[in-house]
Design an enzyme around this catalytic site. Structure first.
Site, PDB file in Angstrom:
ATOM      1  CE1 TYR A 173     -10.732  -1.623   5.625  1.00 22.39           C
ATOM      2  CE2 TYR A 173     -11.402  -1.071   7.866  1.00 22.39           C
ATOM      3  CZ  TYR A 173     -10.487  -0.985   6.831  1.00 22.39           C
ATOM      4  OH  TYR A 173      -9.338  -0.276   7.001  1.00 22.39           O
ATOM      5  CB  SER A 189      -9.552  -1.000  11.093  1.00 21.18           C
ATOM      6  OG  SER A 189     -10.706  -0.194  11.127  1.00 21.18           O
ATOM      7  CB  VAL A 245     -16.939  12.125   5.947  1.00 17.06           C
ATOM      8  CG1 VAL A 245     -16.262  12.180   7.304  1.00 17.06           C
ATOM      9  CG2 VAL A 245     -18.058  13.131   5.846  1.00 17.06           C
ATOM     10  CB  THR A 246     -11.747  14.248   6.553  1.00 11.37           C
ATOM     11  OG1 THR A 246     -11.176  13.100   5.944  1.00 11.37           O
ATOM     12  CG2 THR A 246     -12.034  14.000   8.023  1.00 11.37           C
ATOM     13  N   GLY A 300       0.822  -1.204   0.000  1.00  9.67           N
ATOM     14  CA  GLY A 300       0.000   0.000   0.000  1.00  9.67           C
ATOM     15  C   GLY A 300       0.858   1.257   0.000  1.00  9.67           C
ATOM     16  CD  GLU A 304     -15.844   0.171  10.996  1.00  8.12           C
ATOM     17  OE1 GLU A 304     -16.627  -0.781  10.996  1.00  8.12           O
ATOM     18  OE2 GLU A 304     -16.197   1.334  11.253  1.00  8.12           O
ATOM     19  CG  ASN A 361     -11.953   7.282  11.109  1.00  9.69           C
ATOM     20  OD1 ASN A 361     -12.070   6.294  11.822  1.00  9.69           O
ATOM     21  ND2 ASN A 361     -12.832   7.605  10.197  1.00  9.69           N
ATOM     22  CG  HIS A 362      -4.876   7.464  10.167  1.00  7.61           C
ATOM     23  ND1 HIS A 362      -5.588   6.327  10.501  1.00  7.61           N
ATOM     24  CD2 HIS A 362      -4.012   7.081   9.214  1.00  7.61           C
ATOM     25  CE1 HIS A 362      -5.161   5.315   9.784  1.00  7.61           C
ATOM     26  NE2 HIS A 362      -4.208   5.750   8.976  1.00  7.61           N
ATOM     27  N   GLY A 375     -24.479  12.569   4.612  1.00  7.11           N
ATOM     28  CA  GLY A 375     -25.404  11.808   5.449  1.00  7.11           C
ATOM     29  C   GLY A 375     -25.522  12.475   6.813  1.00  7.11           C
ATOM     30  N   PRO A 378     -26.373   3.055   9.473  1.00  5.76           N
ATOM     31  CG  PRO A 378     -26.501   0.742   9.420  1.00  5.76           C
ATOM     32  CD  PRO A 378     -25.829   1.904   8.764  1.00  5.76           C
TER      33      PRO A 378
HETATM   34  P1  GDP Z   1     -15.204   5.529   8.304  1.00 10.77           P
HETATM   35  O1  GDP Z   1     -16.645   5.246   8.155  1.00 10.77           O
HETATM   36  O2  GDP Z   1     -14.804   5.593   9.731  1.00 10.77           O
HETATM   37  O3  GDP Z   1     -14.341   4.628   7.498  1.00 10.77           O
HETATM   38  O4  GDP Z   1     -14.911   7.005   7.734  1.00 10.77           O
HETATM   39  P2  GDP Z   1     -15.748   7.990   6.811  1.00 10.77           P
HETATM   40  O5  GDP Z   1     -14.886   9.191   6.644  1.00 10.77           O
HETATM   41  O6  GDP Z   1     -16.227   7.330   5.572  1.00 10.77           O
HETATM   42  O7  GDP Z   1     -17.063   8.357   7.656  1.00 10.77           O
HETATM   43  C1  GDP Z   1     -17.009   9.035   8.875  1.00 10.77           C
HETATM   44  C2  GDP Z   1     -18.417   9.309   9.379  1.00 10.77           C
HETATM   45  O8  GDP Z   1     -19.006  10.340   8.595  1.00 10.77           O
HETATM   46  C3  GDP Z   1     -19.396   8.133   9.353  1.00 10.77           C
HETATM   47  O9  GDP Z   1     -20.024   8.044  10.616  1.00 10.77           O
HETATM   48  C4  GDP Z   1     -20.435   8.521   8.329  1.00 10.77           C
HETATM   49  O10 GDP Z   1     -21.749   8.101   8.702  1.00 10.77           O
HETATM   50  C5  GDP Z   1     -20.375  10.041   8.374  1.00 10.77           C
HETATM   51  N1  GDP Z   1     -20.808  10.637   7.110  1.00 10.77           N
HETATM   52  C6  GDP Z   1     -21.804  11.538   6.970  1.00 10.77           C
HETATM   53  N2  GDP Z   1     -21.943  11.881   5.670  1.00 10.77           N
HETATM   54  C7  GDP Z   1     -21.016  11.179   4.978  1.00 10.77           C
HETATM   55  C8  GDP Z   1     -20.686  11.111   3.588  1.00 10.77           C
HETATM   56  O11 GDP Z   1     -21.284  11.760   2.749  1.00 10.77           O
HETATM   57  N3  GDP Z   1     -19.659  10.273   3.252  1.00 10.77           N
HETATM   58  C9  GDP Z   1     -18.963   9.540   4.188  1.00 10.77           C
HETATM   59  N4  GDP Z   1     -17.953   8.755   3.797  1.00 10.77           N
HETATM   60  N5  GDP Z   1     -19.264   9.582   5.506  1.00 10.77           N
HETATM   61  C10 GDP Z   1     -20.289  10.392   5.890  1.00 10.77           C
END
Ligand code: GDP
Length: 323
Positions: free
Chosen positions: A150, A126, A190-191, A8, A128, A179-180, A212, A280
């Site tokens: 995962y 993770s 999401v970040t 990776g 997770e 998460n990092h 979301g 969820p």
């Molecule tokens: P991970 O779920 O910990 O692998 O990391 P993400 O960055 O994908 O998601 C972090 C959190 O952001 C989760 O609890 C999602 O429910 C929330 N979230 C809200 N809106 C979004 C979105 O549009 N995309 C993603 N990826 N996460 C979202």
């Protein structure tokens, strides 16, 4: 010269780790998919280290190829960071990725036993793996209860690590990574989705950001600091598994405020809530207690959340201006 093998290597963590170890004079080798070997020479993540590292096109499914590579390189350290990102994927559809994720850990551990038994092996686990955790914050004693394919794959990989450590005496350890983030985070998280949206909206390239649940909580750290923790664990006197986390959980809303604030905008004017992006509800927040790592190896998270997000926004502004 310490020889290191990273899977990776073109990803967020792999590329930061490669930079870190190259700067320390290590002989850094990376595994990439055979079909992407040519392209990855040009990957922006590897820009700073391209000339210093050696890339090998090896499939993580190919047990014999991994065995041959380990036998010829005889690395001193091996960091298995490659993994499919499966958190939101459907269980049935992703069975083949589950198989690769688990088997690859076994391919490496068994190859090391045979050809490089003194190699130190770090596996990227993770949060997770905790999944539906019974309580927060989670530490190394918290029972695992994965909720995604995962998490299940990562947990199986972790059990292999523990097994090879106990039964075969390998120096193998798992970092239970929360998460990092960084400018190299992939946009499906999401970040990065939010920092790219803030940058592009501020430049008039986009009009809205669809998300979301913005009250969802995450324990967000800084990727370059997390790869430092990986190296500390791989070079510790004993192999032990550790939680790598900040211990602070923040809502997605705080991320929006920070990212849009950095470009002088009010996120509420651009946010569109998309029910299809809801996951969820989580009963217990994934928030990690990294005190064992802190007290044993002196690691601690340093860069404040606001500065991580500002750095990502600045990077995304530059990218958006170029394209
Ligand atoms: P991970 O779920 O910990 O692998 O990391 P993400 O960055 O994908 O998601 C972090 C959190 O952001 C989760 O609890 C999602 O429910 C929330 N979230 C809200 N809106 C979004 C979105 O549009 N995309 C993603 N990826 N996460 C979202």
């Amino acid at each position: 010269m310490t020889r290191v093998l990273i899977t990776g290597i073109a990803g967020q963590d792999g590329s930061y780790l490669a930079e870190r170890l190259c700067a320390q004079g290590y002989d850094v080798h990376g595994i990439v998919r055979p079909e992407s070997l040519a392209d990855l020479g040009h990957s922006p993540n590897l820009e700073h280290v391209r000339k210093k590292i050696t890339l090998h096109g090896t499939s993580l499914d190919d047990r014999d190829a991994i065995a041959a590579l380990i036998a010829s390189l005889k690395p001193d350290q091996c960091y298995h960071l490659a993994s499919p990102t499966l958190v939101t994927s459907a269980f049935m559809r992703e069975l083949s990725q589950l198989t690769t994720a688990v088997n690859s850990v076994h391919h490496f551990l068994s190859a090391l036993c045979t050809s490089a038994p003194s190699c130190r092996f770090f596996f990227a686990g993770s949060s997770e793996m905790f999944g539906h955790a019974p309580a927060e914050p989670q530490n190394e004693s918290t029972p695992f209860n994965p909720r995604s394919i995962y998490g299940i794959a990562k947990l199986a990989g972790h059990h292999l690590v523990v097994n090879f450590r106990r039964e075969y005496g390998l120096f193998a350890c798992t970092g239970i990574l929360y998460n990092h983030e960084s400018p190299r985070r992939s946009p499906q998280f999401v970040t990065r989705k939010v920092t790219m949206a803030a940058a592009r909206i501020s430049l008039g390239l986009e009009k809205e950001v669809r998300l979301g649940n913005i009250e969802a909580l995450r324990d967000w750290g800084y990727a370059p600091e997390y790869v430092h923790a990986m190296q500390l664990m791989a070079e510790a006197p004993e192999p032990r598994d550790h939680v790598i986390s900040t211990g602070v959980a923040r809502p997605v809303r705080a991320l929006l405020e920070q990212a849009f604030g950095a470009v002088g905008l009010d996120y509420r004017k651009y946010l569109v809530t998309d029910p299809s992006l809801f996951r969820p509800q989580e009963a217990v927040t994934l928030r990690g207690d990294s005190s064992a790592l802190r007290s044993r190896l002196g690691w601690k998270p340093v860069k404040p959340f606001g500065e991580i997000i500002d750095e990502m926004v600045q990077h995304d502004l530059k990218l958006a201006r170029v394209h």
